[in-house]
Scaffold this motif. Structure first.
Motif, PDB file in Angstrom:
ATOM      1  N   UNK A   1       0.834  -1.202   0.000  1.00 18.29           N
ATOM      2  CA  UNK A   1       0.000   0.000   0.000  1.00 18.29           C
ATOM      3  C   UNK A   1       0.873   1.258   0.000  1.00 18.29           C
ATOM      4  N   UNK A   2       2.005   1.201   0.713  1.00 16.69           N
ATOM      5  CA  UNK A   2       2.939   2.332   0.705  1.00 16.69           C
ATOM      6  C   UNK A   2       3.451   2.597  -0.713  1.00 16.69           C
ATOM      7  N   UNK A   3       3.750   1.523  -1.416  1.00  9.95           N
ATOM      8  CA  UNK A   3       4.252   1.663  -2.782  1.00  9.95           C
ATOM      9  C   UNK A   3       3.225   2.401  -3.633  1.00  9.95           C
ATOM     10  N   UNK A   4       1.963   2.078  -3.458  1.00 11.32           N
ATOM     11  CA  UNK A   4       0.929   2.773  -4.228  1.00 11.32           C
ATOM     12  C   UNK A   4       0.907   4.266  -3.909  1.00 11.32           C
ATOM     13  N   UNK A   5       0.844   4.592  -2.624  1.00 11.92           N
ATOM     14  CA  UNK A   5       0.688   6.004  -2.247  1.00 11.92           C
ATOM     15  C   UNK A   5       1.927   6.834  -2.580  1.00 11.92           C
ATOM     16  N   UNK A   6       3.115   6.219  -2.476  1.00 14.42           N
ATOM     17  CA  UNK A   6       4.326   6.987  -2.773  1.00 14.42           C
ATOM     18  C   UNK A   6       4.657   6.960  -4.272  1.00 14.42           C
ATOM     19  N   UNK A   7       4.583   5.792  -4.889  1.00 17.03           N
ATOM     20  CA  UNK A   7       5.006   5.674  -6.289  1.00 17.03           C
ATOM     21  C   UNK A   7       3.938   6.158  -7.262  1.00 17.03           C
ATOM     22  N   UNK A   8       2.680   5.821  -6.990  1.00 17.01           N
ATOM     23  CA  UNK A   8       1.617   6.199  -7.929  1.00 17.01           C
ATOM     24  C   UNK A   8       1.130   7.613  -7.661  1.00 17.01           C
ATOM     25  N   UNK A   9       0.940   7.955  -6.392  1.00 23.35           N
ATOM     26  CA  UNK A   9       0.385   9.276  -6.077  1.00 23.35           C
ATOM     27  C   UNK A   9       1.462  10.300  -5.724  1.00 23.35           C
ATOM     28  N   UNK A  10       2.677   9.823  -5.518  1.00 23.03           N
ATOM     29  CA  UNK A  10       3.774  10.751  -5.241  1.00 23.03           C
ATOM     30  C   UNK A  10       3.748  11.351  -3.854  1.00 23.03           C
ATOM     31  N   UNK A  11       3.019  10.723  -2.935  1.00 22.63           N
ATOM     32  CA  UNK A  11       2.959  11.264  -1.575  1.00 22.63           C
ATOM     33  C   UNK A  11       4.239  10.939  -0.824  1.00 22.63           C
ATOM     34  N   UNK A  12       4.568  11.805   0.154  1.00 19.59           N
ATOM     35  CA  UNK A  12       5.819  11.655   0.885  1.00 19.59           C
ATOM     36  C   UNK A  12       5.619  10.759   2.112  1.00 19.59           C
ATOM     37  N   UNK A  13       6.461   9.730   2.219  1.00 19.19           N
ATOM     38  CA  UNK A  13       6.429   8.814   3.357  1.00 19.19           C
ATOM     39  C   UNK A  13       7.182   9.454   4.512  1.00 19.19           C
ATOM     40  N   UNK A  14       6.558   9.520   5.677  1.00 13.51           N
ATOM     41  CA  UNK A  14       7.171  10.185   6.831  1.00 13.51           C
ATOM     42  C   UNK A  14       7.789   9.208   7.822  1.00 13.51           C
ATOM     43  N   UNK A  15       7.388   7.946   7.734  1.00 14.22           N
ATOM     44  CA  UNK A  15       7.954   6.967   8.664  1.00 14.22           C
ATOM     45  C   UNK A  15       6.965   5.867   8.972  1.00 14.22           C
ATOM     46  N   UNK A  16       7.495   4.805   9.545  1.00 15.62           N
ATOM     47  CA  UNK A  16       6.676   3.649   9.920  1.00 15.62           C
ATOM     48  C   UNK A  16       7.006   3.297  11.359  1.00 15.62           C
ATOM     49  N   UNK A  17       6.003   2.951  12.130  1.00 14.88           N
ATOM     50  CA  UNK A  17       6.266   2.491  13.492  1.00 14.88           C
ATOM     51  C   UNK A  17       5.246   1.435  13.897  1.00 14.88           C
TER      52      UNK A  17
END
Ligand code: ZN
Length: 151
Positions: free
Chosen positions: A34-50
Motif C-alpha cells: 500500500x505504501x508503494x501505491x501512495x508513494x510511487x503512484x500518487x507521489x505522496x511523501x512517506x514520513x515513517x513507519x512504526x
C-alpha cells in the motif's frame, strides 16, 4: 440523554471545533504494497513507519498538505485492524481530528451521553495521545480525537 441532545441541537455547541483533520486511517493488508501505491503512484511523501504494540498494528504515515494518511497493517489476528479487514475488507478505518484540551472534550462528550470507546486518551502512533468516539455516536464513522503528546 435525549434532553441533552435537544439542548445542544439548536444553541451553543458543546465545544469549539477541532482544528483540522489530522489524518485519515486506512486499514491495509500489506503495508509495503500500500505504501508503494501512495508513494510511487500518487507521489505522496512517506514520513515513517512504526509499530504500536498496544494496538497490534504497524503504521505508516504519509504527508498530504496539513494532514496525513495513516496506513494501518495488523501485526496479529487479534488486532482490531485484522478484525476490521476481516469484516469489511481494506478501506477507511477512522478519521482523526486534531484537538486541544482532549480530556476536557472527552469529559464533555461523555457527560452529554456520547458513546466513547476511550474515556481517557492513550498513546498512539507518532507521539499522539488518542481517544476514539464510537461510530454509533458519530453516524457511522470511527472518530479519533488526537492531541500531540507532551514530550
Ligand atoms: Zn489514527
Amino acid at each position: 440523554m435525549d434532553t441533552q441532545h435537544q439542548e445542544n441541537s439548536g444553541g451553543q455547541p458543546l465545544m469549539e471545533s477541532p482544528r483540522k483533520i489530522e489524518h485519515i486511517g486506512i486499514a491495509v493488508k500489506n503495508l509495503e504494497d500500500s505504501l508503494a501505491f501512495y508513494t510511487q503512484m500518487l507521489g505522496m511523501k512517506w514520513l515513517g513507519t512504526e509499530t504500536v504494540e498496544s494496538e497490534q498494528v504497524r503504521v505508516a504515515f504519509l504527508a498530504i498538505g496539513e494532514s496525513h494518511i495513516e496506513l494501518l497493517e495488523p501485526t496479529s489476528d487479534d488486532s482490531p485492524i485484522a478484525k476490521f479487514i476481516e469484516k469489511k475488507g481494506e478501506g477507511i478505518h477512522h478519521i482523526a481530528l486534531s484537538v486541544d484540551n482532549q480530556q476536557q472534550r472527552l469529559n464533555a462528550l461523555q457527560e452529554a451521553g456520547v458513546r466513547l470507546i476511550n474515556e481517557t486518551p492513550k498513546r498512539g502512533a507518532h507521539n499522539n495521545m488518542v481517544a476514539f468516539v464510537h461510530p454509533k455516536a458519530t453516524h457511522g464513522v470511527l472518530l479519533e480525537l488526537c492531541e500531540k503528546a507532551e514530550l
